[in-house]
Design a protein around this motif. Structure first.
Motif, mmCIF file in Angstrom:
data_model
loop_
_atom_site.group_PDB
_atom_site.id
_atom_site.type_symbol
_atom_site.label_atom_id
_atom_site.label_comp_id
_atom_site.label_asym_id
_atom_site.label_seq_id
_atom_site.Cartn_x
_atom_site.Cartn_y
_atom_site.Cartn_z
ATOM 1 N N GLN A 164 44.843 2.384 49.448
ATOM 2 C CA GLN A 164 44.271 1.957 48.174
ATOM 3 C C GLN A 164 44.103 3.136 47.224
ATOM 4 O OE1 GLN A 164 40.373 0.151 48.338
ATOM 5 N NE2 GLN A 164 40.239 -0.028 46.104
ATOM 6 N N ASN A 165 43.635 4.265 47.742
ATOM 7 C CA ASN A 165 43.412 5.428 46.891
ATOM 8 C C ASN A 165 44.719 5.926 46.273
ATOM 9 O OD1 ASN A 165 41.570 7.629 45.941
ATOM 10 N ND2 ASN A 165 42.986 8.878 47.125
ATOM 11 N N PRO A 225 47.199 1.567 39.552
ATOM 12 C CA PRO A 225 46.229 0.542 39.137
ATOM 13 C C PRO A 225 46.728 -0.883 39.317
ATOM 14 C CG PRO A 225 46.289 2.335 37.555
ATOM 15 C CD PRO A 225 47.394 2.596 38.524
ATOM 16 N N GLN A 262 46.024 -2.076 42.857
ATOM 17 C CA GLN A 262 44.687 -1.906 43.412
ATOM 18 C C GLN A 262 44.107 -3.200 43.997
ATOM 19 O OE1 GLN A 262 42.437 0.684 43.973
ATOM 20 N NE2 GLN A 262 44.278 1.936 43.707
ATOM 21 N N ARG A 264 36.814 2.551 43.773
ATOM 22 C CA ARG A 264 38.214 2.886 43.480
ATOM 23 C C ARG A 264 38.860 1.801 42.626
ATOM 24 N NH1 ARG A 264 41.932 4.234 41.611
ATOM 25 N NH2 ARG A 264 43.779 5.362 42.361
ATOM 26 N N LEU A 265 38.414 0.555 42.747
ATOM 27 C CA LEU A 265 38.911 -0.492 41.870
ATOM 28 C C LEU A 265 38.575 -0.198 40.410
ATOM 29 C CD1 LEU A 265 38.087 -3.794 43.804
ATOM 30 C CD2 LEU A 265 40.351 -3.095 43.006
#
Length: 591
Positions: free
Chosen positions: A511-512, A516, A519, A571-572
């Motif tokens: 995910q990181n 975008p 995500q 992170r989202l």
């Protein structure tokens, strides 16, 4: 020594609990009015009742078995239900051939019967542990082995014909009911997926308005489910050939986005009334079967950005993960000794139960054999964590059966009243089974005990001895299976917890590193990993002291999972400072 969780994500708070499932939490899960749970339970109860009705008409012996098969295999949508029904009926041909050969070989040969039952038990337990047949392997083993060990209850002159017919009906009746009734009363898989999207959006709106701790707990449970059920339903929707592929691709992206919106809402408490209204409006559209087009977001918050591209497919969201297709067996099926050990322990439990009820010449407790196939679990933590569900479910279902025998069945004049009784108790068991996976097992145990208590031969019974014997058989089966699995090659859940923590770290890393646009999908994969991790820690916390990990290690692992969930939500919203070092430290947390 595990690294303290407070060092893992310094700005975040670490809980002090070790992940043990409490009675308060179990009660909350039992009462949770989750979206779609009531309808699923009603349809499952209707399916079980229809199976009993068909069994009464065709005079199927031991009607409890096909009723249990129906409860075990009933699905949420019409396509999956129909495929399961067809698959069960296809299996009949194979099973009949196998049964004919086995009965011909073991008839009047007690030693051959014991050997065949042991080999079959080992084979089905192994398949249940090491193959994709896991959901149905135990049920198939139950039916075949049960039919073998009870053939001496039928006159020898007609034993083969009757045994084959009964084995056929044990699967044919549930399969036919699932195929026919499931198509009539179950919703489309597309509808199931859209209702799942709507449920997550409605929950997000409630959180942003302000929710109490109970509501936030339910939101966390819903979030941990990820998008797996919705994606499975959309995959089944392709078999209906009613929906255009672009629409299904848009719904697939919407499933990921709904999980991401819920994750942000759970961690962020501020939102404008306009944003909440937009979330509600989109949820209403999905709830009514519409997939609204994306609109330019008027705001600049992370949720606004998600709503702006809510249903727009991303480059790799139109297909599953680009992984090599897996085979029928799990990768370590023939290298990991745990699969063979599990099969040996399961076989030992089944044969011990069989020899016990034969040695005691107490035919009524043959339910101990059925129980062994149903309650076997791989780790000691799982065995202990579910022991209370087994006992509570068996006692509740048995008590309901005894009350029915004493106070209800003697006053019934026809089949209608009896079917209403079966439906009412089936609905209770189905409600529990349709809930969170932490309690679903208890619902099946309610059905197991009630059916085995009330259904004798091909109809209801008023014999209290039958109820007593079958409940005793269930408890003996529970005790034997528990003793076998926790004393011979006991397998701790610590290894599963360590593996789950590493899986969470991998999902967070993906995910990181994702752009975008991807995500939402990566955050959904993190939620699935977190769910597995939390369950593994719960099982590890339930183990005996001599196998259980240290209290500090359990606490730190639970804290690391909570912090990982918060990190995923952050992170989202955007990049997180020192993200890689945080993820590296998560991998250091081990039980």
């Amino acid at each position: 020594m595990a690294r303290p969780a407070a060092d893992l994500f310094a700005p975040l708070r670490a809980p002090a609990d070790t992940g043990r499932l409490t009675l308060r939490r179990l009660w909350a899960l039992l009462c949770d009015p989750a979206a779609g749970r009531g309808g699923y339970a009603l349809r499952m109860a209707a399916g079980c009742t229809a199976t009993v009705l068909v069994g009464e008409i065709w005079q199927v012996p031991d009607l409890a078995v096909p009723a249990l098969v129906t409860m075990a295999l009933w699905q949420k949508d019409r396509v999956t239900n129909a495929l399961a029904g067809v698959g069960v009926n296809i299996l009949i041909a194979v099973l009949l051939t196998l049964m004919y050969g086995l009965i011909a070989l073991t008839l009047d040969h007690p030693l051959g019967l014991v050997v065949a039952a042991a080999l079959l038990s080992f084979g089905f337990f192994f398949l249940g542990s090491a193959s994709k047949l896991r959901p149905v392997a135990y049920m198939l083993g139950l039916i075949i082995v049960y039919a073998l060990v009870t053939i001496d209850r039928v006159p020898v002159g007609e034993v083969i014909t009757r045994a084959l017919l009964y084995a056929d009906l044990f699967l044919a009746v549930p399969g036919a009911v699932m195929l026919v009734l499931g198509l009539l009363i179950c919703p489309s898989p597309r509808t199931v997926a859209m209702h799942g999207i709507a449920a997550r959006l409605y929950m997000a709106a409630r959180l942003l308005r302000g929710a109490d701790p109970v509501e936030r707990e339910r939101a966390t449970d819903l979030l941990r489910q990820g998008a797996a059920d919705m994606l499975k339903a959309l995959g089944m929707a392709r078999f209906e050939f009613l929906w255009p592929k672009p629409e299904l691709d848009a719904l697939r992206q919407a499933a990921f986005s709904s999980v991401a919106v819920l994750a942000l809402a759970l961690e962020r408490h501020e939102a404008s009334p306009g944003l909440i209204a937009r979330i509600d409006a989109r949820a209403d559209a999905f709830a009514h079967g519409d997939c609204p087009a994306d609109e330019t977001a008027p705001g600049h918050t992370p949720i606004d950005r998600l709503l702006g591209g809510f249903s727009t497919p991303r480059p790799d969201t139109q297909a599953p993960n680009a992984e090599a297709p897996s085979g029928f067996f799990v990768p370590d099926a023939f290298t990991n000794p745990d699969h063979v050990r599990f099969a040996v322990k399961g076989t030992a439990a089944v044969m011990t139960s069989y020899l016990l009820f034969k040695a005691l010449d107490w035919d009524g407790i043959h339910t101990c054999i059925i129980t062994c196939f149903i309650v076997a679990l791989p780790t000691m933590g799982e065995m202990i964590a579910k022991l209370s569900l087994r006992i509570a479910g068996a006692l509740a279902g048995g008590a309901l059966g005894i009350v029915a025998i004493i106070a209800v069945i003697p006053h019934l004049d026809g089949i209608t009243g009896f079917l209403m009784l079966v439906f009412a108790v089936s609905l209770l068991g189905a409600w529990v089974k349709a809930g969170d996976e932490r309690i679903a097992y208890g619902g099946f145990q309610i059905g197991l005990a009630f059916y085995l208590t009330v259904l004798k031969g091909y109809g209801p019974t008023t014999d209290m001895a039958t109820a007593r014997d079958r409940i005793v058989g269930i408890m003996i089966g529970n005790a034997i299976t528990y003793a076998m699995f926790t004393s011979v090659w006991p397998t701790s859940a610590r290894g599963r917890a360590r593996h789950a923590l590493r899986a969470v770290a991998r999902a967070l890393r993906q995910q990181n590193d994702a752009p975008p646009a991807l995500q939402p999908r990566r955050a959904t994969e993190v939620q699935a990993a977190l769910s597995e991790g939390e369950r593994a820690v719960e099982f590890a916390a339930a183990e005996p002291v001599h196998l259980r990990a240290e209290h500090e290690a359990l606490r730190d692992s639970r804290a690391a999972l909570t912090d990982a969930a918060q990190f995923s939500a952050q992170r989202l919203a955007g990049p997180v400072a020192h993200a890689r070092s945080h993820i590296d430290r998560l991998e250091d947390i081990a039980l």
